[in-house]
Scaffold this motif. Structure first.
Motif, mmCIF file in Angstrom:
data_model
loop_
_atom_site.group_PDB
_atom_site.id
_atom_site.type_symbol
_atom_site.label_atom_id
_atom_site.label_comp_id
_atom_site.label_asym_id
_atom_site.label_seq_id
_atom_site.Cartn_x
_atom_site.Cartn_y
_atom_site.Cartn_z
ATOM 1 N N PRO A 174 0.809 -1.222 0.000
ATOM 2 C CA PRO A 174 0.000 0.000 0.000
ATOM 3 C C PRO A 174 0.847 1.280 0.000
ATOM 4 N N VAL A 175 0.430 2.225 -0.834
ATOM 5 C CA VAL A 175 1.078 3.530 -0.918
ATOM 6 C C VAL A 175 0.445 4.423 0.144
ATOM 7 N N GLU A 176 1.256 4.922 1.069
ATOM 8 C CA GLU A 176 0.747 5.810 2.109
ATOM 9 C C GLU A 176 0.811 7.271 1.677
ATOM 10 N N GLU A 177 1.801 7.590 0.844
ATOM 11 C CA GLU A 177 2.001 8.980 0.443
ATOM 12 C C GLU A 177 2.855 8.986 -0.819
ATOM 13 N N TYR A 178 2.638 9.984 -1.648
ATOM 14 C CA TYR A 178 3.515 10.154 -2.806
ATOM 15 C C TYR A 178 3.520 11.615 -3.194
ATOM 16 N N GLY A 179 4.502 11.993 -3.974
ATOM 17 C CA GLY A 179 4.601 13.384 -4.387
ATOM 18 C C GLY A 179 5.941 13.660 -5.026
ATOM 19 N N VAL A 180 6.399 14.902 -4.840
ATOM 20 C CA VAL A 180 7.641 15.362 -5.447
ATOM 21 C C VAL A 180 8.437 16.107 -4.381
ATOM 22 N N VAL A 181 9.713 15.769 -4.272
ATOM 23 C CA VAL A 181 10.622 16.536 -3.424
ATOM 24 C C VAL A 181 11.387 17.467 -4.364
ATOM 25 N N TYR A 182 11.530 18.743 -3.974
ATOM 26 C CA TYR A 182 12.102 19.726 -4.890
ATOM 27 C C TYR A 182 13.032 20.676 -4.141
ATOM 28 N N ALA A 183 13.845 21.378 -4.926
ATOM 29 C CA ALA A 183 14.759 22.363 -4.339
ATOM 30 C C ALA A 183 14.935 23.518 -5.310
ATOM 31 N N PHE A 184 14.865 24.720 -4.776
ATOM 32 C CA PHE A 184 15.245 25.920 -5.509
ATOM 33 C C PHE A 184 16.704 26.197 -5.157
ATOM 34 N N LEU A 185 17.513 26.442 -6.195
ATOM 35 C CA LEU A 185 18.947 26.629 -5.985
ATOM 36 C C LEU A 185 19.424 27.865 -6.739
ATOM 37 N N PRO A 186 20.556 28.451 -6.316
ATOM 38 C CA PRO A 186 21.076 29.614 -7.040
ATOM 39 C C PRO A 186 21.531 29.280 -8.458
ATOM 40 N N GLU A 187 21.975 28.037 -8.665
ATOM 41 C CA GLU A 187 22.382 27.575 -9.997
ATOM 42 C C GLU A 187 22.099 26.079 -10.085
ATOM 43 N N THR A 188 22.123 25.542 -11.295
ATOM 44 C CA THR A 188 21.843 24.124 -11.484
ATOM 45 C C THR A 188 23.012 23.302 -10.950
ATOM 46 N N THR A 189 22.750 22.601 -9.885
ATOM 47 C CA THR A 189 23.735 21.699 -9.300
ATOM 48 C C THR A 189 23.021 20.420 -8.903
ATOM 49 N N SER A 190 23.793 19.377 -8.693
ATOM 50 C CA SER A 190 23.221 18.096 -8.291
ATOM 51 C C SER A 190 23.087 18.079 -6.769
ATOM 52 N N VAL A 191 21.885 17.799 -6.286
ATOM 53 C CA VAL A 191 21.637 17.681 -4.848
ATOM 54 C C VAL A 191 20.934 16.356 -4.585
#
Length: 154
Positions: free
Chosen positions: A76-93
């Motif tokens: 069973p799926v309890e929760e789903y969505g998208v984790v996101y980040a705003f950054l000063p420049e495109t970098t890998s996080v």
């Protein structure tokens, strides 16, 4: 016929032997294959992909996120969505649900195919890149992530 103690002991021994043989026969006739045993079902995990988001760089707002389920699995799926980040420049996080970055949780029940949810998330001042990826939290607390993510500059 005279019954003596020796004769009684033979009768008792014979009775116990008969009971033991009956028990052995009963066990040998029982199905020992355990086909009716309830065994744990193999875990089949959901397969998810991060879908494209719609956003308006001039208005500075994320409008929608999309999570695509190829299959839901049997946990069973309890929760789903998208984790996101705003950054000063495109970098890998490392985007993790319990990490330092915000989460956009979907309200609707997960379904196979595209799941889109509307959000009005404003762009923070001084940030010029957005990175995001889909996640699913399963019953029991395990979190699984989409293999793909998106990086956008604005």
């Amino acid at each position: 016929m005279v019954i003596n103690q020796k004769h009684i002991n033979y009768k008792r021994r014979f009775s116990w032997l008969a009971i033991l043989l009956a028990y052995i026969i009963m066990l040998s006739c029982t199905n020992h294959s355990h086909k009716n045993d309830v065994r744990p079902q193999e875990k089949i995990f959901p397969e998810i992909h991060t879908g494209p988001a719609t956003f308006h760089p001039l208005g500075g707002v994320i409008e929608t996120f999309e999570v695509h389920f190829d299959k839901l699995g049997n946990i069973p799926v309890e929760e789903y969505g998208v984790v996101y980040a705003f950054l000063p420049e495109t970098t890998s996080v490392d985007l993790k649900v319990d990490g330092p970055y915000p989460v956009a949780r979907f309200k609707e029940t997960a379904k196979t195919g595209s799941n889109t949810e509307s959000f009005k998330i404003g762009f923070p001042t001084g940030m010029h890149a957005l990175t995001y990826r889909a996640y699913v939290k399963l019953k029991g607390g395990e979190v699984r992530y989409a293999e793909n993510s998106f990086n956008k500059t604005y």
